[in-house]
Write a protein that holds these residues in place. Structure first.
Motif, PDB file in Angstrom:
ATOM      1  N   GLU A  30      36.975  34.388  54.433  1.00 22.91           N
ATOM      2  CA  GLU A  30      36.340  33.227  55.092  1.00 22.91           C
ATOM      3  C   GLU A  30      35.712  33.776  56.322  1.00 22.91           C
ATOM      4  OE1 GLU A  30      37.311  28.500  56.165  1.00 22.91           O
ATOM      5  OE2 GLU A  30      38.861  29.855  55.826  1.00 22.91           O
ATOM      6  N   LYS A  31      35.969  34.748  57.184  1.00 25.54           N
ATOM      7  CA  LYS A  31      35.325  35.030  58.363  1.00 25.54           C
ATOM      8  C   LYS A  31      33.755  35.342  57.984  1.00 25.54           C
ATOM      9  CE  LYS A  31      39.505  36.545  60.792  1.00 25.54           C
ATOM     10  NZ  LYS A  31      40.746  37.586  61.030  1.00 25.54           N
ATOM     11  N   LEU A  32      33.694  36.071  56.820  1.00 21.62           N
ATOM     12  CA  LEU A  32      32.133  36.505  56.463  1.00 21.62           C
ATOM     13  C   LEU A  32      31.375  35.140  56.238  1.00 21.62           C
ATOM     14  CD1 LEU A  32      33.249  39.154  53.704  1.00 21.62           C
ATOM     15  CD2 LEU A  32      32.317  39.564  56.103  1.00 21.62           C
ATOM     16  N   LEU A  33      31.529  34.236  55.939  1.00 17.62           N
ATOM     17  CA  LEU A  33      30.838  32.926  55.759  1.00 17.62           C
ATOM     18  C   LEU A  33      29.766  32.826  56.670  1.00 17.62           C
ATOM     19  CD1 LEU A  33      33.160  30.523  53.871  1.00 17.62           C
ATOM     20  CD2 LEU A  33      31.780  32.078  52.713  1.00 17.62           C
ATOM     21  N   PRO A  34      30.051  32.746  58.085  1.00 12.84           N
ATOM     22  CA  PRO A  34      29.160  32.454  58.983  1.00 12.84           C
ATOM     23  C   PRO A  34      28.117  33.656  59.188  1.00 12.84           C
ATOM     24  CG  PRO A  34      31.430  31.995  59.950  1.00 12.84           C
ATOM     25  CD  PRO A  34      31.705  32.727  58.541  1.00 12.84           C
ATOM     26  N   CYS A  35      28.503  34.721  58.681  1.00 10.62           N
ATOM     27  CA  CYS A  35      27.463  35.865  58.685  1.00 10.62           C
ATOM     28  C   CYS A  35      26.419  35.930  57.810  1.00 10.62           C
ATOM     29  CB  CYS A  35      28.411  37.009  58.811  1.00 10.62           C
ATOM     30  SG  CYS A  35      29.421  37.532  59.941  1.00 10.62           S
ATOM     31  N   ILE A  36      26.670  34.926  56.570  1.00 12.13           N
ATOM     32  CA  ILE A  36      25.816  34.906  55.557  1.00 12.13           C
ATOM     33  C   ILE A  36      24.619  34.093  55.822  1.00 12.13           C
ATOM     34  CG2 ILE A  36      25.103  34.568  53.294  1.00 12.13           C
ATOM     35  CD1 ILE A  36      28.448  35.197  52.898  1.00 12.13           C
ATOM     36  N   ARG A  37      23.521  34.657  56.741  1.00 10.30           N
ATOM     37  CA  ARG A  37      22.363  33.787  56.837  1.00 10.30           C
ATOM     38  C   ARG A  37      21.170  34.514  57.037  1.00 10.30           C
ATOM     39  NH1 ARG A  37      25.377  33.615  61.615  1.00 10.30           N
ATOM     40  NH2 ARG A  37      24.469  34.669  63.527  1.00 10.30           N
ATOM     41  N   ASN A  38      19.883  34.122  56.906  1.00  2.00           N
ATOM     42  CA  ASN A  38      18.867  35.029  56.697  1.00  2.00           C
ATOM     43  C   ASN A  38      18.951  35.898  55.826  1.00  2.00           C
ATOM     44  OD1 ASN A  38      17.946  33.526  58.854  1.00  2.00           O
ATOM     45  ND2 ASN A  38      18.897  34.974  60.480  1.00  2.00           N
ATOM     46  N   ASN A  39      18.208  36.951  55.767  1.00  2.00           N
ATOM     47  CA  ASN A  39      18.043  37.843  54.649  1.00  2.00           C
ATOM     48  C   ASN A  39      18.953  39.128  54.756  1.00  2.00           C
ATOM     49  OD1 ASN A  39      17.225  39.151  52.565  1.00  2.00           O
ATOM     50  ND2 ASN A  39      15.364  39.988  53.360  1.00  2.00           N
ATOM     51  N   VAL A  40      20.187  38.867  54.316  1.00  2.00           N
ATOM     52  CA  VAL A  40      21.230  39.771  54.508  1.00  2.00           C
ATOM     53  C   VAL A  40      21.876  40.251  52.891  1.00  2.00           C
ATOM     54  CG1 VAL A  40      22.058  38.766  56.715  1.00  2.00           C
ATOM     55  CG2 VAL A  40      23.186  37.839  54.609  1.00  2.00           C
ATOM     56  N   GLY A  41      22.629  41.225  53.186  1.00  2.00           N
ATOM     57  CA  GLY A  41      23.207  41.823  51.808  1.00  2.00           C
ATOM     58  C   GLY A  41      24.629  42.296  52.234  1.00  2.00           C
ATOM     59  N   PHE A  42      25.151  43.094  51.377  1.00  2.00           N
ATOM     60  CA  PHE A  42      26.487  43.549  51.482  1.00  2.00           C
ATOM     61  C   PHE A  42      26.525  45.114  51.120  1.00  2.00           C
ATOM     62  CE2 PHE A  42      27.741  38.993  51.582  1.00  2.00           C
ATOM     63  CZ  PHE A  42      28.596  39.288  52.676  1.00  2.00           C
ATOM     64  N   VAL A  43      27.136  45.750  51.825  1.00  2.00           N
ATOM     65  CA  VAL A  43      27.501  47.099  51.559  1.00  2.00           C
ATOM     66  C   VAL A  43      28.813  47.565  51.380  1.00  2.00           C
ATOM     67  CG1 VAL A  43      27.034  49.672  52.028  1.00  2.00           C
ATOM     68  CG2 VAL A  43      25.424  48.013  52.479  1.00  2.00           C
ATOM     69  N   PHE A  44      29.497  47.848  50.223  1.00  2.00           N
ATOM     70  CA  PHE A  44      30.882  48.107  50.101  1.00  2.00           C
ATOM     71  C   PHE A  44      31.105  49.435  49.715  1.00  2.00           C
ATOM     72  CE2 PHE A  44      29.710  43.970  47.910  1.00  2.00           C
ATOM     73  CZ  PHE A  44      30.713  43.010  48.553  1.00  2.00           C
ATOM     74  N   THR A  45      32.021  49.907  50.708  1.00  2.00           N
ATOM     75  CA  THR A  45      32.462  51.268  50.633  1.00  2.00           C
ATOM     76  C   THR A  45      34.175  51.433  51.022  1.00  2.00           C
ATOM     77  OG1 THR A  45      31.836  53.400  51.747  1.00  2.00           O
ATOM     78  CG2 THR A  45      31.959  51.440  53.178  1.00  2.00           C
TER      79      THR A  45
ATOM     80  N   LEU B 104      24.856  45.541  47.552  1.00  2.00           N
ATOM     81  CA  LEU B 104      24.791  44.238  46.910  1.00  2.00           C
ATOM     82  C   LEU B 104      23.658  43.328  47.348  1.00  2.00           C
ATOM     83  CD1 LEU B 104      25.670  42.498  44.587  1.00  2.00           C
ATOM     84  CD2 LEU B 104      27.418  41.760  45.810  1.00  2.00           C
ATOM     85  N   MET B 105      22.673  42.766  47.038  1.00  2.00           N
ATOM     86  CA  MET B 105      21.752  41.719  47.676  1.00  2.00           C
ATOM     87  C   MET B 105      21.707  40.560  46.519  1.00  2.00           C
ATOM     88  SD  MET B 105      20.690  43.509  50.317  1.00  2.00           S
ATOM     89  CE  MET B 105      19.525  42.615  50.836  1.00  2.00           C
ATOM     90  N   GLY B 106      21.515  39.566  47.237  1.00  2.00           N
ATOM     91  CA  GLY B 106      21.604  38.176  46.311  1.00  2.00           C
ATOM     92  C   GLY B 106      21.236  37.048  47.194  1.00  2.00           C
ATOM     93  N   LYS B 107      21.181  35.926  46.554  1.00  2.00           N
ATOM     94  CA  LYS B 107      20.968  34.788  47.312  1.00  2.00           C
ATOM     95  C   LYS B 107      21.952  34.394  48.359  1.00  2.00           C
ATOM     96  CE  LYS B 107      17.515  32.799  44.068  1.00  2.00           C
ATOM     97  NZ  LYS B 107      17.169  31.399  43.166  1.00  2.00           N
ATOM     98  N   ASN B 108      21.741  33.752  49.346  1.00  2.00           N
ATOM     99  CA  ASN B 108      23.036  33.334  50.198  1.00  2.00           C
ATOM    100  C   ASN B 108      24.092  32.407  49.485  1.00  2.00           C
ATOM    101  OD1 ASN B 108      21.737  35.188  51.885  1.00  2.00           O
ATOM    102  ND2 ASN B 108      20.910  33.701  53.401  1.00  2.00           N
ATOM    103  N   THR B 109      23.559  31.611  48.938  1.00  2.00           N
ATOM    104  CA  THR B 109      24.379  30.480  48.166  1.00  2.00           C
ATOM    105  C   THR B 109      25.139  31.088  47.339  1.00  2.00           C
ATOM    106  OG1 THR B 109      22.477  30.001  46.753  1.00  2.00           O
ATOM    107  CG2 THR B 109      22.750  28.617  48.653  1.00  2.00           C
ATOM    108  N   MET B 110      24.760  32.221  46.401  1.00  2.00           N
ATOM    109  CA  MET B 110      25.564  32.548  45.515  1.00  2.00           C
ATOM    110  C   MET B 110      26.380  33.387  46.072  1.00  2.00           C
ATOM    111  SD  MET B 110      24.488  31.552  42.487  1.00  2.00           S
ATOM    112  CE  MET B 110      25.479  32.771  41.443  1.00  2.00           C
ATOM    113  N   MET B 111      26.116  34.183  47.081  1.00  2.00           N
ATOM    114  CA  MET B 111      27.292  35.033  47.681  1.00  2.00           C
ATOM    115  C   MET B 111      28.276  34.332  48.396  1.00  2.00           C
ATOM    116  SD  MET B 111      25.082  38.363  49.437  1.00  2.00           S
ATOM    117  CE  MET B 111      23.771  37.451  50.472  1.00  2.00           C
ATOM    118  N   ARG B 112      27.966  33.073  49.279  1.00  2.00           N
ATOM    119  CA  ARG B 112      28.892  32.224  49.707  1.00  2.00           C
ATOM    120  C   ARG B 112      29.895  31.483  48.526  1.00  2.00           C
ATOM    121  NH1 ARG B 112      24.396  29.823  52.460  1.00  2.00           N
ATOM    122  NH2 ARG B 112      24.122  30.604  54.640  1.00  2.00           N
TER     123      ARG B 112
END
Length: 275
Positions: A38-53, A16-24
Motif C-alpha cells: 500500500e506504500k506504493l500507491l502514493p508514488c504512482i502519479r504522473n508518468n511512472v513505471g516499475f522495474v522489478f529485480t 513494466l509500464m502502464g496506466k496509473n489506474t491499472m497499476m493501482r
C-alpha cells in the motif's frame, strides 16, 4: 529507447509500464497477501513505471541511468541544466550575424563563415528555453538535453526510500558510527557518566592518576616500578637511545663500504694501459 533499456536489463530486471489506474488496481489486488504494498500507491502519479529485480539495486540503477538519448532544446521547455555554446567556427554564412548579435554572442567572419569568439552561457538551469535559443542550438546541431528513465523511489522489503541511499557505502556507515562513538565518549567523560564508549578512556585516565600518585609517594605497584626506575636513573634513557642508535648507524657504513668496494673493483687491478 525503451527497447534499449529492456535489452540492457535482460536477465537482470523487468520494466513494466502502464496506466496509473491499472497499476493501482493491480497493487490493491495483492494487499491481502502483502499489506506493505500500500506504500506504493502514493508514488504512482504522473508518468511512472516499475522495474522489478532480484539483483543488486545499485547495478540496476546505474544501468537505468546510463541509457539516455540526446534531445534538442525545444522552445518553452525548462532547462534541467546550464547550456553553454562553446567558442567554435560554424558553417553559417555572414547573413546570420544579426541573429547572433540579438543574443549578444560575440562573433567574427572567418573565411566566409561565422566564428564564435568566446564561450557563451546561453541558458541557465531552471529557465525556460526561448524560441531564439532553440533555433540557434538547432542551427549549431547542439542537443544539450537528454531524456531517459529517472529513479524516483526504491521499494525493498516493505520500505520505500530515496535512491540516494544506494550511494551510501559500508565505509560511510563505519565513519558515521565511529563519529557517534567519539561524541558519546566525549560527553560521557565531560559529565563523568560511565559508558562503554568512555570506559577505555576512563581507565587510561585513572591509570595516569595512579601512576602520578605512585611517583610522588612511596606507594609501589608493578606497573609503576619501571617508571620509577627510569626517574631515579635518567641515564637509562640515554642507554636505551644509545642501544638503538648503533643499529641505525651501522647500516650507513655498511652501504658506504659496499659502494667503495664496487668502485675499487672497477680499477685497473695494478696494470696500466700501456704495460
Amino acid at each position: 529507447q525503451m527497447q534499449q533499456i529492456r535489452q540492457a536489463l535482460r536477465e537482470k530486471a523487468v520494466v513494466l509500464m502502464g496506466k496509473n489506474t491499472m497499476m493501482r488496481k493491480a497493487i490493491r489486488g495483492h494487499l491481502d497477501n502483502n499489506p506493505s504494498l500500500e506504500k506504493l500507491l502514493p508514488c504512482i502519479r504522473n508518468n511512472v513505471g516499475f522495474v522489478f529485480t532480484k539483483e543488486d539495486l545499485m547495478e540496476v540503477r546505474d544501468l537505468l541511468l546510463s541509457n539516455k538519448v540526446k534531445a534538442p532544446a525545444r522552445a518553452g521547455a525548462v532547462a534541467p541544466l546550464d547550456v553553454k555554446v562553446p567558442a567554435q567556427a560554424t558553417t553559417l554564412g555572414p547573413e546570420k550575424t544579426s541573429f547572433f548579435q540579438a543574443l549578444q554572442i560575440p562573433t567574427k567572419i572567418t573565411k566566409g563563415t561565422i566564428e564564435i569568439l568566446n564561450e557563451v552561457n546561453l541558458i541557465k538551469e531552471g529557465e525556460k528555453v526561448g524560441q531564439s535559443e532553440s533555433t540557434l542550438l538547432n542551427m549549431l546541431n547542439i542537443s544539450p538535453f537528454t531524456y531517459g528513465l529517472v529513479v524516483e523511489n526504491v521499494y525493498d522489503s516493505g520500505t520505500i526510500f530515496s535512491p540516494a541511499i544506494l550511494d551510501i557505502t559500508d565505509d560511510d556507515i563505519k565513519r558515521t558510527f565511529m563519529m557517534g562513538v567519539r561524541n558519546v565518549a566525549a560527553v560521557s567523560l565531560q559529565i563523568n557518566y560511565p559508558t562503554m564508549a568512555s570506559a577505555p578512556h576512563s581507565i587510561a585516565n585513572g591509570f595516569k592518576k595512579l601512576l602520578s600518585v605512585a611517583v610522588m609517594t612511596e606507594i609501589d605497584f608493578e606497573e609503576a616500578d619501571q617508571t620509577k626506575e627510569y626517574l631515579k636513573d635518567p641515564s637509562k634513557f640515554a642507554a636505551v637511545a644509545a642501544a638503538s642508535a648503533p643499529a641505525a648507524a651501522a647500516a650507513a657504513p655498511a652501504a658506504a663500504a659496499k659502494k667503495e668496494e664496487s668502485e675499487e673493483s672497477d680499477d685497473d687491478m695494478g696494470f696500466g694501459l700501456f704495460d
